[in-house]
Design an enzyme around this catalytic site. Structure first.
Site, mmCIF file in Angstrom:
data_model
loop_
_atom_site.group_PDB
_atom_site.id
_atom_site.type_symbol
_atom_site.label_atom_id
_atom_site.label_comp_id
_atom_site.label_asym_id
_atom_site.label_seq_id
_atom_site.Cartn_x
_atom_site.Cartn_y
_atom_site.Cartn_z
ATOM 1 N N SER A 95 0.778 -1.179 0.048
ATOM 2 C CA SER A 95 0.041 0.005 -0.043
ATOM 3 C C SER A 95 0.766 1.118 -0.005
ATOM 4 O O SER A 95 2.100 1.352 0.610
ATOM 5 C CB SER A 95 -0.840 0.015 1.151
ATOM 6 O OG SER A 95 -1.426 1.089 1.563
ATOM 7 N N TYR A 117 -1.596 -0.198 10.059
ATOM 8 C CA TYR A 117 -1.940 -0.840 8.759
ATOM 9 C C TYR A 117 -0.827 -0.857 8.046
ATOM 10 O O TYR A 117 -0.509 -1.954 7.614
ATOM 11 C CB TYR A 117 -2.924 -0.199 8.193
ATOM 12 C CG TYR A 117 -3.244 -0.317 6.723
ATOM 13 C CD1 TYR A 117 -3.397 -1.815 6.129
ATOM 14 C CD2 TYR A 117 -3.031 0.373 5.672
ATOM 15 C CE1 TYR A 117 -3.540 -2.016 4.973
ATOM 16 C CE2 TYR A 117 -3.234 0.198 4.133
ATOM 17 C CZ TYR A 117 -3.465 -0.935 3.959
ATOM 18 O OH TYR A 117 -3.680 -1.326 2.703
HETATM 19 N N1 LIG Z 1 -8.271 -0.814 -2.706
HETATM 20 C C1 LIG Z 1 -7.246 0.068 -2.368
HETATM 21 O O1 LIG Z 1 -7.326 1.170 -2.629
HETATM 22 C C2 LIG Z 1 -5.936 -0.519 -1.716
HETATM 23 C C3 LIG Z 1 -4.927 0.253 -1.647
HETATM 24 C C4 LIG Z 1 -3.805 -0.084 -0.992
HETATM 25 C C5 LIG Z 1 -3.289 -1.479 -0.638
HETATM 26 N N2 LIG Z 1 -4.588 -2.307 -0.843
HETATM 27 C C6 LIG Z 1 -4.642 -3.802 -0.525
HETATM 28 O O2 LIG Z 1 -4.667 -4.579 -1.557
HETATM 29 C C7 LIG Z 1 -5.441 -5.932 -1.217
HETATM 30 C C8 LIG Z 1 -6.939 -5.849 -1.762
HETATM 31 O O3 LIG Z 1 -7.649 -4.719 -1.477
HETATM 32 P P1 LIG Z 1 -9.268 -4.587 -1.501
HETATM 33 O O4 LIG Z 1 -9.480 -3.228 -1.645
HETATM 34 O O5 LIG Z 1 -9.637 -5.598 -2.496
HETATM 35 O O6 LIG Z 1 -9.812 -5.123 -0.116
HETATM 36 P P2 LIG Z 1 -10.928 -6.067 0.180
HETATM 37 O O7 LIG Z 1 -10.965 -5.936 1.663
HETATM 38 O O8 LIG Z 1 -12.010 -5.670 -0.653
HETATM 39 O O9 LIG Z 1 -10.381 -7.623 0.015
HETATM 40 C C9 LIG Z 1 -9.542 -8.407 0.743
HETATM 41 C C10 LIG Z 1 -10.214 -9.775 0.797
HETATM 42 O O10 LIG Z 1 -9.383 -10.554 1.576
HETATM 43 C C11 LIG Z 1 -10.150 -11.493 2.481
HETATM 44 N N3 LIG Z 1 -9.506 -11.661 3.736
HETATM 45 C C12 LIG Z 1 -9.072 -10.953 4.780
HETATM 46 N N4 LIG Z 1 -8.207 -11.697 5.689
HETATM 47 C C13 LIG Z 1 -8.154 -12.859 5.167
HETATM 48 C C14 LIG Z 1 -7.781 -14.154 5.554
HETATM 49 N N5 LIG Z 1 -6.826 -14.369 6.816
HETATM 50 N N6 LIG Z 1 -7.757 -15.194 4.846
HETATM 51 C C15 LIG Z 1 -8.532 -15.358 3.658
HETATM 52 N N7 LIG Z 1 -9.097 -14.110 3.190
HETATM 53 C C16 LIG Z 1 -8.847 -13.037 3.911
HETATM 54 C C17 LIG Z 1 -11.478 -10.536 2.581
HETATM 55 O O11 LIG Z 1 -12.615 -11.368 3.127
HETATM 56 C C18 LIG Z 1 -11.586 -9.753 1.663
HETATM 57 O O12 LIG Z 1 -12.731 -10.170 0.825
HETATM 58 C C19 LIG Z 1 -5.462 -5.611 0.261
HETATM 59 O O13 LIG Z 1 -4.382 -6.298 0.819
HETATM 60 C C20 LIG Z 1 -5.385 -4.229 0.537
HETATM 61 O O14 LIG Z 1 -4.498 -4.065 1.925
HETATM 62 C C21 LIG Z 1 -5.752 -2.000 -1.498
#
Ligand SMILES: NC(=O)c1ccc[n+]([C@@H]2O[C@H](COP(=O)([O-])OP(=O)(O)OC[C@H]3O[C@@H](n4cnc5c(N)ncnc54)[C@H](O)[C@@H]3O)[C@@H](O)[C@H]2O)c1
Length: 316
Positions: free
Chosen positions: A128, A152
């Site tokens: 991130s 985070y």
């Molecule tokens: N969306 C953004 O703007 C953004 C920005 C920076 C980083 N990220 C990173 O990208 C990744 C995806 O983000 P997103 O926006 O799709 O988030 P999201 O919350 O929609 O997706 C994450 C998924 O991971 C699953 N999950 C969480 N813990 C788990 C575990 N222990 N075992 C199995 N599944 C698990 C959740 O149920 C969820 O469906 C994340 O790691 C997030 O930190 C996202």
């Protein structure tokens, strides 16, 4: 090719899986714990779409469960692992730090443990922009020192270290992408754009932190998916860390105006002071990614238009 996408029911994991599944020669295994950090309704809705494809195989696994991951890996020979599962959100990390330790640090540790025992071609990780914190110089390059200002971000830094250590002797085998505020259809309801759309629908007031002056480097989901999909084709990538960002931050106050225009609905908002742990600006440099991936990023106007069109159609 055989792919594993962790977090396949999540926003980014869903879009990536959906895209990979278009090639019927690909097999996509999706893992997700379907946790309730935000409404599981949208996660189930995303899964329903993926499950329509014959080449998609879903396993409800919590990556905390070492045994279940071991069994999963013992049955399938994977080519690529996209590790997108995790606990996102900056402010929630002050309320529930435990969830970040488990779902980011421990989950990544457990996954890497199995990945290392199996021969895979590449491991791709979702880090991130938060790892950078507030910097003095913008745009932020991948070479800048990390300065986490919330838990985070700290957990993402630990994950990055675990990955680097794990692949110390095989540097071409991993890529760390640092995402900057990704948005688009089926977006996360805890993130600003979808939170705003949901509030506007219910005629409720949305709070604008830092009096609406925060700047965010909004990056459209299709651009992110394109990069993730193509990164496996570039076998000779010499670098392991990439920002994924449009590199054109927009102030919340300006974004509201754009959304209001596109939504053709009045948005009620309340200006509130800066919130602890939140970055003032996210503004990444995308020079490195553009050089390697040769793509043009979607404009914020086009991205907003597509997001609102999908929202009006499906309610997500
Ligand atoms: N969306 C953004 O703007 C953004 C920005 C920076 C980083 N990220 C990173 O990208 C990744 C995806 O983000 P997103 O926006 O799709 O988030 P999201 O919350 O929609 O997706 C994450 C998924 O991971 C699953 N999950 C969480 N813990 C788990 C575990 N222990 N075992 C199995 N599944 C698990 C959740 O149920 C969820 O469906 C994340 O790691 C997030 O930190 C996202």
């Amino acid at each position: 090719m055989i792919y594993l996408v962790t977090g396949c029911a999540g926003f980014i994991g869903f879009h990536l899986s959906n895209n990979l599944l278009k090639n019927t020669k690909n097999k996509v295994y999706g893992i997700d714990s379907l946790n309730n950090y935000y409404s599981t309704k949208i996660k189930k809705e995303r899964l329903k779409i993926l499950k329509k494809k014959k080449n998609f195989f879903f396993k409800k696994i919590d990556l905390i469960d070492k045994k279940k991951i071991r069994i999963f890996f013992s049955k399938i020979n994977l080519d690529y692992v996209f590790h997108l599962a995790g606990q996102p959100g900056v402010l929630y990390s002050f309320k529930n730090p435990k969830s970040y330790k488990s779902n980011n640090i421990l989950a990544t540790k457990n996954l890497l443990n199995e990945v290392n025992k199996n021969k895979i071609r590449k491991f791709i990780f979702a880090s991130s922009s938060s790892v950078y914190g507030d910097q003095k110089i913008y745009p932020i390059k991948e070479t800048f020192k990390v300065r986490p200002i919330n838990y985070y971000a700290s957990t993402k830094i630990v994950c990055e270290k675990l990955i680097r250590r794990s692949f110390a002797n095989y540097k071409s085998k991993f890529i760390i992408f640092r995402f900057f505020t990704v948005y688009g259809p089926y977006g996360r309801p805890d993130m600003f754009i979808h939170k705003l759309l949901n509030k506007a629908k219910k005629k409720k007031v949305i709070k604008l932190h830092n009096f609406g002056k925060n700047l965010r480097d909004y990056t459209y989901i299709d651009d992110v998916v394109k990069i993730l999909k193509n990164c496996i084709k570039l076998e000779d990538l010499k670098l392991n860390i990439f920002n994924i960002c449009k590199s054109q931050p927009i102030e919340t106050n300006k974004l509201i105006k754009k959304i209001q225009k596109s939504l053709k609905r009045n948005i009620k908002f309340k200006l509130i002071p800066k919130v602890k742990g939140e970055m003032y600006i996210t503004h990444g440099s995308n020079q490195r990614i553009i050089k390697s991936f040769k793509l043009r990023f979607t404009s914020i106007d086009k991205g907003i238009e597509k997001t609102i069109k999908a929202y009006n159609l499906k309610g997500f």
